[in-house]
Design a protein around this motif. Structure first.
Motif, mmCIF file in Angstrom:
data_model
loop_
_atom_site.group_PDB
_atom_site.id
_atom_site.type_symbol
_atom_site.label_atom_id
_atom_site.label_comp_id
_atom_site.label_asym_id
_atom_site.label_seq_id
_atom_site.Cartn_x
_atom_site.Cartn_y
_atom_site.Cartn_z
ATOM 1 N N VAL A 31 3.035 14.194 -2.139
ATOM 2 C CA VAL A 31 2.354 13.245 -3.139
ATOM 3 C C VAL A 31 1.076 12.569 -2.942
ATOM 4 O O VAL A 31 2.033 11.527 -2.373
ATOM 5 N N LEU B 137 -0.532 6.677 -6.079
ATOM 6 C CA LEU B 137 -0.440 7.048 -7.409
ATOM 7 C C LEU B 137 -0.460 6.121 -8.239
ATOM 8 O O LEU B 137 -0.626 5.813 -9.456
ATOM 9 N N ASN C 83 -1.896 16.478 -6.237
ATOM 10 C CA ASN C 83 -0.732 16.522 -4.715
ATOM 11 C C ASN C 83 -1.772 16.868 -3.835
ATOM 12 O O ASN C 83 -2.870 16.774 -3.679
ATOM 13 N N HIS D 103 5.763 7.317 -4.855
ATOM 14 C CA HIS D 103 5.335 9.104 -5.106
ATOM 15 C C HIS D 103 5.998 9.515 -3.925
ATOM 16 O O HIS D 103 6.012 10.570 -3.480
ATOM 17 N N GLN E 18 9.797 11.218 -5.002
ATOM 18 C CA GLN E 18 9.223 12.908 -6.268
ATOM 19 C C GLN E 18 9.543 13.815 -5.388
ATOM 20 O O GLN E 18 8.640 14.519 -5.001
#
Length: 355
Positions: A108, A111, A144, A304, A307
């Motif tokens: 990921v 973010l 992603n 991130h 996750q």
């Protein structure tokens, strides 16, 4: 976001009533179309550019848009994701895509508000293409990246990202943006142009629980159009129909190959997947003018790298898959406790072998 033409665009020319596209286009399998610097920097997509992008996508299920993002932005995000990958591969839930031999992993991207850059996730040229293919208000539901690390000894099976009972029309698009120059030598993805509508779901797939493609279909489709590993420049955006066959390939280079994977779905499809983003970025993302119904806003910052991979491209909320320390959990694991997803080892029965 309708396309516009500015006063400096070349005068259009016609043949038998049809527009003759005056664009920088190359290749046929796949087609690559290069934005002019004028288009990229002004945010105005020439109608001829859009026409050719749509033509290629409908024909092939795939098209490349070159010169979409400035180099300095791709370099910045590349360096960050490479550094993050070193941390991510040590997580207990981390799983290699189709086995460790591929050295292929999903990571990921950052973010936080500063890292959520419109140029990558809601690029104006990208959104014009997507809106014309999926209809108004396409929904961002997946964000992603895919990293192919050096040292791979294996490749992925030819597969489709969807293995459910999907509709026979475009319903979802993944945009893969390469963050470095890529080709066969560093693991650019193998693409099967035209495979998105060549076979029915039950006819093409090895089993309903897998998007892997049957050997007989692979061999037959190669006689129509052979698979290719396109050479793409960093900052290129590759539009791929979710039904299209493709395969991750080994990175024989010395540096990680990184591409973003951004999924938009048609509003009518009602994909149940949700993307978590920090509330601090809400005003910024909403200013992009995209649909945010697929986004769950979370208070505080999001780690991130903590996750686990989560995916659900179906229309059924219960058909999700996610990474766990036991393996990839799918509906079978939830029903039986057996984690069998993606346990197959790819062999030459899962890719094209010249006859």
């Amino acid at each position: 976001m309708s396309p516009m033409m500015d006063d400096t665009a070349p005068a259009p020319q016609y043949s038998e009533g049809a527009l003759i596209p005056n664009i920088d286009q190359k290749g046929d399998n796949p087609i690559t179309i290069r934005l002019t610097d004028r288009e990229r920097d002004s945010g105005l997509t020439d109608p001829a550019t859009l026409q050719q992008l749509l033509y290629a996508y409908h024909r092939d299920g795939f098209v490349v848009l070159d010169n979409a993002i400035p180099d300095e932005l791709t370099d910045k995000l590349y360096d960050r994701i490479v550094a993050d990958t070193d941390i991510y591969i040590g997580k207990s839930f981390q799983q290699w895509n189709q086995g460790e031999a591929t050295k292929n992993v999903s990571v990921v991207p950052p973010l936080s508000r500063d890292w959520l850059m419109r140029e990558f996730y809601a690029n104006v040229h990208m959104m014009r293409v997507i809106e014309h293919l999926l209809g108004p208000q396409p929904e961002l539901r997946f964000l992603n990246s895919n990293v192919a690390l050096p040292g791979a000894t294996g490749r992925q099976a030819v597969h489709s990202d969807v293995n459910h009972a999907f509709p026979p029309i475009p319903f979802g698009i993944v945009v893969n943006t390469y963050l470095q120059d890529s080709g066969p030598e560093n693991g650019v993805t193998e693409i099967w142009c035209g495979s998105h509508d060549a076979y029915g779901r039950d006819e093409q797939q090895v089993q309903k629980e897998s998007g892997w493609i049957r050997k007989e279909c692979i061999q037959a489709q190669a006689k129509v159009r052979k698979p290719v590993q396109p050479r793409v420049r960093k900052g290129s955006m590759l539009f791929r129909d979710l039904r299209l066959w493709h395969a991750g390939m080994p990175n024989r280079g010395e540096k990680a190959r990184v591409m973003l994977a951004i999924d938009y779905f048609a509003a009518w499809y009602k994909c149940p997947m949700r993307l978590k983003l920090p509330s601090s970025a809400k005003s910024k993302v909403e200013s992009w003018g995209i649909s945010t119904v697929g986004i769950e806003w979370v208070d505080g910052e999001i780690d991130h790298l903590d996750q686990p991979f989560f995916l659900n491209m179906t229309q059924d909320p219960e058909m999700y898959i996610k990474q766990t320390p036991k393996g990839v959990e799918d509906w079978r694991a939830r029903a039986t406790g057996k984690y069998e997803f993606d346990k197959g080892i790819p062999s030459d029965q899962n890719w094209w072998t010249p006859e």
